[in-house]
Design a protein around this motif. Sequence first.
Motif, PDB file in Angstrom:
ATOM      1  N   GLU A 110       2.463   2.372 -18.344  1.00  0.00           N
ATOM      2  CA  GLU A 110       2.354   2.791 -16.931  1.00  0.00           C
ATOM      3  C   GLU A 110       1.304   3.876 -16.740  1.00  0.00           C
ATOM      4  OE1 GLU A 110       5.229   4.551 -13.343  1.00  0.00           O
ATOM      5  OE2 GLU A 110       6.090   3.838 -15.230  1.00  0.00           O
ATOM      6  N   ASP A 111       1.275   4.838 -17.659  1.00  0.00           N
ATOM      7  CA  ASP A 111       0.336   5.953 -17.526  1.00  0.00           C
ATOM      8  C   ASP A 111      -1.110   5.515 -17.733  1.00  0.00           C
ATOM      9  OD1 ASP A 111       2.361   7.734 -16.967  1.00  0.00           O
ATOM     10  OD2 ASP A 111       2.577   8.408 -19.042  1.00  0.00           O
ATOM     11  N   SER A 112      -1.357   4.715 -18.770  1.00  0.00           N
ATOM     12  CA  SER A 112      -2.728   4.283 -19.047  1.00  0.00           C
ATOM     13  C   SER A 112      -3.235   3.343 -17.962  1.00  0.00           C
ATOM     14  CB  SER A 112      -2.831   3.633 -20.424  1.00  0.00           C
ATOM     15  OG  SER A 112      -1.972   2.511 -20.529  1.00  0.00           O
ATOM     16  N   LEU A 113      -2.351   2.511 -17.412  1.00  0.00           N
ATOM     17  CA  LEU A 113      -2.743   1.642 -16.310  1.00  0.00           C
ATOM     18  C   LEU A 113      -3.087   2.473 -15.079  1.00  0.00           C
ATOM     19  CD1 LEU A 113      -3.114  -1.132 -15.023  1.00  0.00           C
ATOM     20  CD2 LEU A 113      -0.659  -1.171 -14.548  1.00  0.00           C
ATOM     21  N   ALA A 114      -2.289   3.474 -14.799  1.00  0.00           N
ATOM     22  CA  ALA A 114      -2.565   4.348 -13.652  1.00  0.00           C
ATOM     23  C   ALA A 114      -3.916   5.037 -13.812  1.00  0.00           C
ATOM     24  CB  ALA A 114      -1.454   5.386 -13.506  1.00  0.00           C
ATOM     25  N   GLY A 115      -4.223   5.490 -15.021  1.00  0.00           N
ATOM     26  CA  GLY A 115      -5.508   6.133 -15.270  1.00  0.00           C
ATOM     27  C   GLY A 115      -6.668   5.181 -15.118  1.00  0.00           C
ATOM     28  N   ALA A 116      -6.492   3.954 -15.622  1.00  0.00           N
ATOM     29  CA  ALA A 116      -7.559   2.953 -15.528  1.00  0.00           C
ATOM     30  C   ALA A 116      -7.830   2.573 -14.079  1.00  0.00           C
ATOM     31  CB  ALA A 116      -7.182   1.717 -16.341  1.00  0.00           C
ATOM     32  N   VAL A 117      -6.782   2.439 -13.271  1.00  0.00           N
ATOM     33  CA  VAL A 117      -6.943   2.104 -11.854  1.00  0.00           C
ATOM     34  C   VAL A 117      -7.602   3.254 -11.101  1.00  0.00           C
ATOM     35  CG1 VAL A 117      -5.665   1.680  -9.714  1.00  0.00           C
ATOM     36  CG2 VAL A 117      -5.073   0.412 -11.801  1.00  0.00           C
ATOM     37  N   ALA A 118      -7.190   4.472 -11.392  1.00  0.00           N
ATOM     38  CA  ALA A 118      -7.733   5.637 -10.691  1.00  0.00           C
ATOM     39  C   ALA A 118      -9.221   5.832 -10.976  1.00  0.00           C
ATOM     40  CB  ALA A 118      -6.962   6.893 -11.079  1.00  0.00           C
ATOM     41  N   ALA A 119      -9.713   5.292 -12.109  1.00  0.00           N
ATOM     42  CA  ALA A 119     -11.099   5.518 -12.522  1.00  0.00           C
ATOM     43  C   ALA A 119     -12.098   4.573 -11.872  1.00  0.00           C
ATOM     44  CB  ALA A 119     -11.208   5.393 -14.045  1.00  0.00           C
ATOM     45  N   VAL A 120     -11.623   3.611 -11.055  1.00  0.00           N
ATOM     46  CA  VAL A 120     -12.529   2.601 -10.505  1.00  0.00           C
ATOM     47  C   VAL A 120     -12.413   2.550  -8.980  1.00  0.00           C
ATOM     48  CG1 VAL A 120     -12.458   1.232 -12.621  1.00  0.00           C
ATOM     49  CG2 VAL A 120     -10.830   0.732 -10.772  1.00  0.00           C
ATOM     50  N   ASP A 121     -13.261   1.704  -8.388  1.00  0.00           N
ATOM     51  CA  ASP A 121     -13.275   1.534  -6.935  1.00  0.00           C
ATOM     52  C   ASP A 121     -12.515   0.299  -6.479  1.00  0.00           C
ATOM     53  OD1 ASP A 121     -15.151   3.763  -6.553  1.00  0.00           O
ATOM     54  OD2 ASP A 121     -16.596   2.427  -7.510  1.00  0.00           O
ATOM     55  N   VAL A 122     -12.525  -0.755  -7.301  1.00  0.00           N
ATOM     56  CA  VAL A 122     -11.875  -2.022  -6.970  1.00  0.00           C
ATOM     57  C   VAL A 122     -11.208  -2.562  -8.233  1.00  0.00           C
ATOM     58  CG1 VAL A 122     -12.207  -4.412  -6.205  1.00  0.00           C
ATOM     59  CG2 VAL A 122     -13.532  -2.572  -5.146  1.00  0.00           C
ATOM     60  N   VAL A 123     -10.032  -3.156  -8.072  1.00  0.00           N
ATOM     61  CA  VAL A 123      -9.305  -3.757  -9.183  1.00  0.00           C
ATOM     62  C   VAL A 123      -9.185  -5.253  -8.936  1.00  0.00           C
ATOM     63  CG1 VAL A 123      -7.130  -3.808 -10.463  1.00  0.00           C
ATOM     64  CG2 VAL A 123      -8.003  -1.631  -9.565  1.00  0.00           C
ATOM     65  N   LEU A 124      -9.435  -6.040  -9.982  1.00  0.00           N
ATOM     66  CA  LEU A 124      -9.260  -7.489  -9.898  1.00  0.00           C
ATOM     67  C   LEU A 124      -8.173  -7.907 -10.866  1.00  0.00           C
ATOM     68  CD1 LEU A 124     -12.717  -7.085  -9.668  1.00  0.00           C
ATOM     69  CD2 LEU A 124     -12.263  -9.360  -8.750  1.00  0.00           C
ATOM     70  N   ASP A 125      -7.086  -8.461 -10.317  1.00  0.00           N
ATOM     71  CA  ASP A 125      -5.989  -8.943 -11.152  1.00  0.00           C
ATOM     72  C   ASP A 125      -6.257 -10.399 -11.515  1.00  0.00           C
ATOM     73  OD1 ASP A 125      -3.680  -9.665 -12.408  1.00  0.00           O
ATOM     74  OD2 ASP A 125      -2.326  -8.929 -10.861  1.00  0.00           O
ATOM     75  N   CYS A 126      -6.622 -10.598 -12.763  1.00  0.00           N
ATOM     76  CA  CYS A 126      -6.899 -11.935 -13.289  1.00  0.00           C
ATOM     77  C   CYS A 126      -5.902 -12.282 -14.385  1.00  0.00           C
ATOM     78  CB  CYS A 126      -8.320 -11.999 -13.831  1.00  0.00           C
ATOM     79  SG  CYS A 126      -9.597 -11.536 -12.653  1.00  0.00           S
ATOM     80  N   SER A 127      -4.711 -11.669 -14.318  1.00  0.00           N
ATOM     81  CA  SER A 127      -3.684 -11.893 -15.326  1.00  0.00           C
ATOM     82  C   SER A 127      -2.941 -13.197 -15.052  1.00  0.00           C
ATOM     83  CB  SER A 127      -2.710 -10.709 -15.356  1.00  0.00           C
ATOM     84  OG  SER A 127      -2.006 -10.611 -14.121  1.00  0.00           O
ATOM     85  N   ASP A 128      -2.022 -13.528 -15.955  1.00  0.00           N
ATOM     86  CA  ASP A 128      -1.324 -14.809 -15.830  1.00  0.00           C
ATOM     87  C   ASP A 128       0.195 -14.650 -15.856  1.00  0.00           C
ATOM     88  OD1 ASP A 128      -0.907 -14.103 -18.441  1.00  0.00           O
ATOM     89  OD2 ASP A 128      -1.682 -15.950 -19.322  1.00  0.00           O
ATOM     90  N   ASN A 129       0.697 -13.438 -15.546  1.00  0.00           N
ATOM     91  CA  ASN A 129       2.145 -13.280 -15.528  1.00  0.00           C
ATOM     92  C   ASN A 129       2.554 -12.298 -14.433  1.00  0.00           C
ATOM     93  OD1 ASN A 129       2.837 -10.438 -16.910  1.00  0.00           O
ATOM     94  ND2 ASN A 129       1.065 -11.342 -17.949  1.00  0.00           N
ATOM     95  N   PHE A 130       3.763 -12.505 -13.927  1.00  0.00           N
ATOM     96  CA  PHE A 130       4.225 -11.762 -12.763  1.00  0.00           C
ATOM     97  C   PHE A 130       4.423 -10.277 -13.062  1.00  0.00           C
ATOM     98  CE2 PHE A 130       7.538 -10.185  -9.895  1.00  0.00           C
ATOM     99  CZ  PHE A 130       6.971 -10.498  -8.670  1.00  0.00           C
TER     100      PHE A 130
END
Length: 251
Positions: A110-130
């Motif tokens: 959760e923490d590393s994902l939050a940091g990765a999202v905060a570091a960018v302008d746009v996020v693209l979810d190209c994953s394959d699971n809910f």
Amino acid sequence: MLNDQELLRYSRQILLQHIDIDGQLRLKQGRVLIIGLGGLGAPVALYLVAAGVGELHLADFDTVDLTNLQRQIIHDTDSVGLTKVDSAVRRLTAINPEVRLVSHSTAMDEDSLAGAVAAVDVVLDCSDNFATREAVNAACVTAAKPLVSGAAIRLEGQLSVFDPRRPESPCYHCLYGHGSEAELTCSEAGVLGPLVGLVGSLQALEALKLLAGFGEPLVGRLLLIDALGTRFRELRVKRDPCCGVCGNRHA
């Protein structure tokens, strides 16, 4: 500023009045996080690096398998056994060495994902699971970052943009709730390669629109794709004021 090589490289899209020099500069200054480098993430990464987005953050903890090559066009036979991030970096660097690539090749908490999202302008979810989609959506709502979400299975695809900066925009959870325990994956149900290429290409288009500031992003709309009949359908999607993820964000 753009140097002479960049002006030449991106000349065909700079010619578009909706982009021009200013839009290309915004792309150069843009930072994007791509979650998943499979069937959807492959065309997303290829088109964004070719378009000159300044910084791509690549997140995937999986390795390339022979079964991936039917649809994950960023990888090739020599990539089998490599991490998908390393394989993608090799290909993307060959296309455009001017773009900065940031690798995330281990599973995010959760923490590393939050940091990765905060570091960018746009996020693209190209994953394959809910579960991943829900976690990415929650991080984007918290950080107020626009999310371009795509999915494809069998011969059906869908696409939407969730932008928590806009009061009227729903989030992923508004639309899908808690999902289904019986969720299928491509390895179980199958998927056609050009379909994920189509959805991923549309995701890249939406990201370019958000970064460069042109057009009408797919906010509040869900695009449904029927590949069998080559039909496209659009549904309006409203924000749920009682949503457990975004319901209180503008309270």
